[in-house]
Motif scaffolding. Structure first.
Motif, PDB file in Angstrom:
ATOM      1  N   GLY A 116      17.362 -23.561  -8.927  1.00 34.91           N
ATOM      2  CA  GLY A 116      17.118 -24.206 -10.005  1.00 34.91           C
ATOM      3  C   GLY A 116      16.895 -25.610  -9.705  1.00 34.91           C
ATOM      4  N   GLY A 117      16.849 -26.222  -8.466  1.00 36.01           N
ATOM      5  CA  GLY A 117      16.579 -27.342  -8.146  1.00 36.01           C
ATOM      6  C   GLY A 117      17.508 -28.266  -8.495  1.00 36.01           C
ATOM      7  N   MET A 118      18.709 -28.170  -9.270  1.00 37.32           N
ATOM      8  CA  MET A 118      19.647 -29.202  -9.447  1.00 37.32           C
ATOM      9  C   MET A 118      20.301 -29.785  -8.401  1.00 37.32           C
ATOM     10  SD  MET A 118      21.696 -27.205 -12.826  1.00 37.32           S
ATOM     11  CE  MET A 118      22.344 -28.296 -13.748  1.00 37.32           C
ATOM     12  N   GLY A 285      22.499 -19.625   6.458  1.00 38.75           N
ATOM     13  CA  GLY A 285      23.295 -19.525   5.181  1.00 38.75           C
ATOM     14  C   GLY A 285      24.649 -19.164   5.614  1.00 38.75           C
ATOM     15  N   SER A 286      25.569 -19.196   4.505  1.00 36.59           N
ATOM     16  CA  SER A 286      27.021 -18.856   4.686  1.00 36.59           C
ATOM     17  C   SER A 286      27.161 -17.533   5.156  1.00 36.59           C
ATOM     18  CB  SER A 286      27.630 -19.122   3.099  1.00 36.59           C
ATOM     19  OG  SER A 286      28.862 -18.422   3.114  1.00 36.59           O
ATOM     20  N   ILE A 287      26.437 -16.383   4.526  1.00 36.95           N
ATOM     21  CA  ILE A 287      26.642 -15.199   4.943  1.00 36.95           C
ATOM     22  C   ILE A 287      25.996 -15.005   6.380  1.00 36.95           C
ATOM     23  CG2 ILE A 287      26.327 -12.694   4.226  1.00 36.95           C
ATOM     24  CD1 ILE A 287      26.731 -13.548   1.410  1.00 36.95           C
ATOM     25  N   TYR A 440      25.702 -17.653  -7.039  1.00 41.39           N
ATOM     26  CA  TYR A 440      24.452 -18.428  -6.426  1.00 41.39           C
ATOM     27  C   TYR A 440      24.987 -19.545  -5.182  1.00 41.39           C
ATOM     28  CZ  TYR A 440      21.667 -17.087 -10.696  1.00 41.39           C
ATOM     29  OH  TYR A 440      21.033 -16.714 -11.736  1.00 41.39           O
ATOM     30  N   HIS A 441      26.237 -19.841  -5.319  1.00 39.07           N
ATOM     31  CA  HIS A 441      26.724 -20.866  -4.302  1.00 39.07           C
ATOM     32  C   HIS A 441      27.604 -20.437  -3.175  1.00 39.07           C
ATOM     33  CE1 HIS A 441      26.043 -23.773  -7.888  1.00 39.07           C
ATOM     34  NE2 HIS A 441      24.751 -23.257  -7.648  1.00 39.07           N
ATOM     35  N   PRO A 442      27.292 -19.387  -2.632  1.00 46.01           N
ATOM     36  CA  PRO A 442      28.361 -19.108  -1.316  1.00 46.01           C
ATOM     37  C   PRO A 442      28.546 -20.014  -0.417  1.00 46.01           C
ATOM     38  CG  PRO A 442      25.842 -18.151  -0.981  1.00 46.01           C
ATOM     39  CD  PRO A 442      25.928 -18.866  -2.261  1.00 46.01           C
ATOM     40  N   THR A 483      24.766 -31.724  -1.074  1.00 48.50           N
ATOM     41  CA  THR A 483      25.683 -32.033   0.086  1.00 48.50           C
ATOM     42  C   THR A 483      25.417 -31.153   1.184  1.00 48.50           C
ATOM     43  OG1 THR A 483      27.158 -31.769  -1.943  1.00 48.50           O
ATOM     44  CG2 THR A 483      28.338 -31.650   0.010  1.00 48.50           C
ATOM     45  N   ILE A 484      25.093 -29.878   1.226  1.00 48.84           N
ATOM     46  CA  ILE A 484      24.607 -29.423   2.141  1.00 48.84           C
ATOM     47  C   ILE A 484      23.563 -30.156   3.221  1.00 48.84           C
ATOM     48  CG2 ILE A 484      23.553 -27.240   3.178  1.00 48.84           C
ATOM     49  CD1 ILE A 484      24.554 -25.717   0.761  1.00 48.84           C
ATOM     50  N   THR A 485      22.801 -30.688   2.590  1.00 47.49           N
ATOM     51  CA  THR A 485      21.621 -31.523   3.268  1.00 47.49           C
ATOM     52  C   THR A 485      22.048 -32.620   3.684  1.00 47.49           C
ATOM     53  OG1 THR A 485      20.027 -30.768   1.538  1.00 47.49           O
ATOM     54  CG2 THR A 485      19.597 -32.712   2.776  1.00 47.49           C
TER      55      THR A 485
HETATM   56  P1  FAD Z   1      19.947 -21.190   2.824  1.00 44.07           P
HETATM   57  O1  FAD Z   1      19.274 -22.186   2.061  1.00 44.07           O
HETATM   58  O2  FAD Z   1      20.585 -19.749   2.177  1.00 44.07           O
HETATM   59  O3  FAD Z   1      18.906 -20.617   4.121  1.00 44.07           O
HETATM   60  C1  FAD Z   1      19.352 -19.733   4.986  1.00 44.07           C
HETATM   61  C2  FAD Z   1      17.921 -19.140   5.452  1.00 44.07           C
HETATM   62  O4  FAD Z   1      18.219 -18.379   6.618  1.00 44.07           O
HETATM   63  C3  FAD Z   1      17.215 -18.163   4.657  1.00 44.07           C
HETATM   64  O5  FAD Z   1      15.884 -18.597   4.398  1.00 44.07           O
HETATM   65  C4  FAD Z   1      17.278 -16.744   5.242  1.00 44.07           C
HETATM   66  O6  FAD Z   1      16.479 -15.714   4.920  1.00 44.07           O
HETATM   67  C5  FAD Z   1      17.653 -17.241   6.642  1.00 44.07           C
HETATM   68  N1  FAD Z   1      18.365 -16.224   7.559  1.00 44.07           N
HETATM   69  C6  FAD Z   1      19.420 -15.603   7.158  1.00 44.07           C
HETATM   70  N2  FAD Z   1      20.047 -14.893   8.045  1.00 44.07           N
HETATM   71  C7  FAD Z   1      18.901 -14.743   9.155  1.00 44.07           C
HETATM   72  C8  FAD Z   1      18.829 -14.233  10.358  1.00 44.07           C
HETATM   73  N3  FAD Z   1      19.744 -13.515  11.104  1.00 44.07           N
HETATM   74  N4  FAD Z   1      17.755 -14.437  11.276  1.00 44.07           N
HETATM   75  C9  FAD Z   1      16.672 -15.357  10.645  1.00 44.07           C
HETATM   76  N5  FAD Z   1      16.790 -15.733   9.406  1.00 44.07           N
HETATM   77  C10 FAD Z   1      17.894 -15.708   8.663  1.00 44.07           C
HETATM   78  N6  FAD Z   1      22.059 -24.815  -5.385  1.00 44.07           N
HETATM   79  C11 FAD Z   1      21.850 -26.268  -5.888  1.00 44.07           C
HETATM   80  O7  FAD Z   1      22.148 -27.319  -5.336  1.00 44.07           O
HETATM   81  N7  FAD Z   1      21.013 -26.658  -7.097  1.00 44.07           N
HETATM   82  C12 FAD Z   1      20.747 -25.507  -7.831  1.00 44.07           C
HETATM   83  O8  FAD Z   1      20.157 -25.511  -8.966  1.00 44.07           O
HETATM   84  C13 FAD Z   1      20.899 -24.012  -7.168  1.00 44.07           C
HETATM   85  N8  FAD Z   1      20.440 -23.050  -7.953  1.00 44.07           N
HETATM   86  C14 FAD Z   1      20.519 -21.971  -7.194  1.00 44.07           C
HETATM   87  C15 FAD Z   1      19.700 -20.841  -7.929  1.00 44.07           C
HETATM   88  C16 FAD Z   1      19.826 -19.328  -7.175  1.00 44.07           C
HETATM   89  C17 FAD Z   1      19.187 -18.303  -8.060  1.00 44.07           C
HETATM   90  C18 FAD Z   1      20.297 -19.487  -5.955  1.00 44.07           C
HETATM   91  C19 FAD Z   1      20.372 -18.167  -5.184  1.00 44.07           C
HETATM   92  C20 FAD Z   1      20.925 -20.413  -5.339  1.00 44.07           C
HETATM   93  C21 FAD Z   1      20.945 -21.728  -6.055  1.00 44.07           C
HETATM   94  N9  FAD Z   1      21.523 -22.896  -5.413  1.00 44.07           N
HETATM   95  C22 FAD Z   1      21.561 -24.134  -6.097  1.00 44.07           C
HETATM   96  C23 FAD Z   1      22.240 -22.632  -4.072  1.00 44.07           C
HETATM   97  C24 FAD Z   1      21.457 -23.124  -3.008  1.00 44.07           C
HETATM   98  O9  FAD Z   1      20.196 -22.685  -2.878  1.00 44.07           O
HETATM   99  C25 FAD Z   1      22.156 -22.715  -1.769  1.00 44.07           C
HETATM  100  O10 FAD Z   1      23.328 -23.499  -1.702  1.00 44.07           O
HETATM  101  C26 FAD Z   1      21.527 -23.221  -0.287  1.00 44.07           C
HETATM  102  O11 FAD Z   1      20.241 -22.756  -0.336  1.00 44.07           O
HETATM  103  C27 FAD Z   1      22.219 -23.104   0.862  1.00 44.07           C
HETATM  104  O12 FAD Z   1      21.463 -23.693   1.945  1.00 44.07           O
HETATM  105  P2  FAD Z   1      21.845 -23.236   3.457  1.00 44.07           P
HETATM  106  O13 FAD Z   1      21.136 -24.252   4.251  1.00 44.07           O
HETATM  107  O14 FAD Z   1      23.365 -22.908   3.795  1.00 44.07           O
HETATM  108  O15 FAD Z   1      21.064 -21.769   3.588  1.00 44.07           O
END
Ligand code: FAD
Length: 503
Positions: A116-118, A285-287, A440-442, A483-485
């Protein structure tokens, strides 16, 4: 035949990964990013890259036969979800564990494509509590402002917010919160609010006003592909491989050998290969990151990985709920999908919560007020590696969501009492008023200072780094991507200066 070599390999293209790749590329280090999802830049038959929440098609979900939307029914009817035909590499994934469904974005840009871009910055006192070992001065003076600038965070014009019909739903919920004695705040966003105003006037194609968000925004949103990743590619040192999943990690000499599996958009494996690197940055990402590390430890390819990997996971206290408004309190038929207000009860000592006022953009009057509440929940889940499925299992019991439910219920019971309203029970299966069984926030799984040192270096594994949401211990109190950024910026600045200087 030797595997091809690249100095730096980055797994994923979400926030942590994108920051890391830009800074590596800008420092002159050749970097390859590996992303399991697609590059979303090609229009479908409807002329659009992304489909809307109202009319989802195969582009919506990551290998599903049917959509799995967060609200599963409307007026108790199964009218929300749609059949999708042949499973396809769509944009939104829902990873289902026994008591918890976790939504994540798939594609170049990770979660930035579907969120949602928040873009709030956490309260400093709570940030210091969650990440006490991080120098908060450096974060709040330097890295948070840097992250906000790089991400294109902007605020809505207050006059526009007060008069536009597309935020009537937000103003209605705000009035109700105030009547119950709660404070609200305006939340900044990476959606371009100037674009939104022009959408409303029909001067440009509609996106936030066309029901687009969780399956992607065709316009207006400054997702990572338009910010950090564009800049990373612009350095000339970064390349991205898509539809390629990292499967295994093993040690090779002073670096790492990484197994890759490339698929087509229908999931057929077209190639298995390996790539070697000196530095390996995990931003899946977290998972995703936690699973890669657990698999490496438990299958013996990196047997000395720390025991702390897999621990400290949380939902950021996510709870979704909805209230039924009086007939004289409509929320509007044209709603912006981009939230801009929140009820801020974070300083309540017993029931802290920060509840985003969410839209219900179905194109007709619903009289519903929807919320995604972020609460304090001290419960933590744990991942273990499952040898049969080759996946990470999340151990999270239904009871572990109770603290989140309590805080959310405290807030919304009070609002309902003040306004004389009730909960909507038709939106989540089982007549429930609250849903705390998805998030949405793992956050967490490879915690900063536990699985890694204070800068994301995995313990006892030189050249192996964690860059993403898995570093954060389960809770932040606000939406997490700023925060992640900022944390990724801080960590890579340190790593570049001390580990990678003379490459
Ligand atoms: P991610 O952004 O999850 O990126 C991980 C990437 O790694 C993904 O592209 C994935 O495909 C890739 N990947 C995973 N495993 C592998 C692998 N084995 N090999 C290759 N590629 C892989 N946060 C906010 O701050 N504001 C909001 O408004 C907000 N709204 C949200 C709404 C929704 C519907 C969702 C789902 C999330 C929302 N979030 C929001 C949460 C936010 O998007 C996440 O916290 C954030 O994207 C996590 O960042 P990250 O760098 O940890 O990983």
């Amino acid at each position: 035949e030797a595997a091809p070599y690249v100095p730096a390999l980055v797994v994923g293209t979400g926030y942590g990964a994108a920051v890391t790749a830009l800074r590596l590329g800008a420092a002159g280090i050749r970097t390859t990013m590996i992303e399991m999802g697609q590059l979303w830049n090609t229009a479908g038959k409807d002329g659009k890259v992304f489909c809307s929440t109202l009319n989802p098609d195969r582009r919506s979900m990551w290998f599903q036969r049917r959509t799995k939307a967060p609200l599963d029914t409307f007026l108790w009817l199964d009218v929300v979800n749609r059949d999708l035909g042949t499973p396809y590499a769509g944009i939104l994934d829902r990873i289902d564990f026994p008591n918890m469904g976790v939504y994540v974005g798939r594609g170049v840009g990770g979660g930035s494509l579907v969120n949602g871009g928040m873009a709030p910055t956490p309260q400093r006192a709570y940030f210091e509590k969650m990440l006490p070992q991080v120098d908060a001065d450096a974060m709040y003076k330097r890295y948070f402002p840097l992250a906000r600038r790089m991400l294109g965070v902007n605020a809505i014009d207050p006059r526009y917010l007060e008069q536009t019909p597309v935020y009537k739903y937000a103003r209605v919920s705000r009035r109700h919160a105030h009547q119950a004695g709660f404070r609200t705040s305006v939340v900044p966003n990476v959606y371009d609010f100037n674009y939104l105003r022009r959408e409303e006037k029909k001067q440009v194609p509609r996106s936030a006003l066309a029901g687009e968000v969780i399956y992607g925004n065709n316009h207006g949103k400054q997702s990572l592909d338009k910010t950090y990743l564009a800049d990373a590619l612009g350095t000339g040192n970064v390349t991205i491989r898509t539809l390629t999943r990292v499967t295994t990690i093993r040690k090779q000499g002073k670096g790492y050998l990484v197994g890759l599996e490339q698929i087509d958009a229908w999931g057929k494996v077209i190639r298995r290969s390996e790539i070697s690197c000196s530095s390996l940055f995990l931003g899946a990402g977290s998972i995703g990151t936690t699973e890669l590390l657990l698999r490496a430890r438990e299958t013996g390819t990196l047997p000395d990985l720390p025991a702390a990997i897999g621990n400290g996971w949380g939902t950021n206290g996510n709870v979704m709920t909805a209230r039924a408004n009086h007939l004289w309190d409509p929320t509007g038929t044209l709603q912006s999908t981009i939230p801009t207000l929140a009820i801020d009860n974070w300083n309540d000592p017993k029931h802290p919560s920060f509840a985003e006022i969410a839209p219900l953009p179905v194109g007709l009057e619903t009289w519903a007020s929807l919320y995604l509440a972020i609460t304090v929940n001290p419960e933590r889940g744990r991942f273990t590696y499952n040898h049969h499925t080759d996946r990470a299992d999340l151990h999270w019991s239904a009871g572990q969501s109770t603290p989140s439910l309590r805080s959310a219920q405290f807030l919304f019971d009070k609002i309902n009492k003040a306004i004389g309203t009730t909960y909507r029970r038709d939106l989540f299966t089982g007549n429930r008023a609250f849903a705390a069984d998805f998030c949405y926030h793992p956050l967490g799984g490879a915690l900063l200072g536990k699985a890694t040192d204070n800068y994301g270096r995995v313990r006892n594994h030189p050249g192996l780094y964690v860059t993403d949401s898995s570093l954060i211990p389960g809770s932040l109190g606000v939406n997490p991507f700023v925060t992640i950024t900022a944390l990724a910026e801080r960590n890579i600045a340190h790593v570049l200066a001390s580990d990678l200087k003379r490459r």
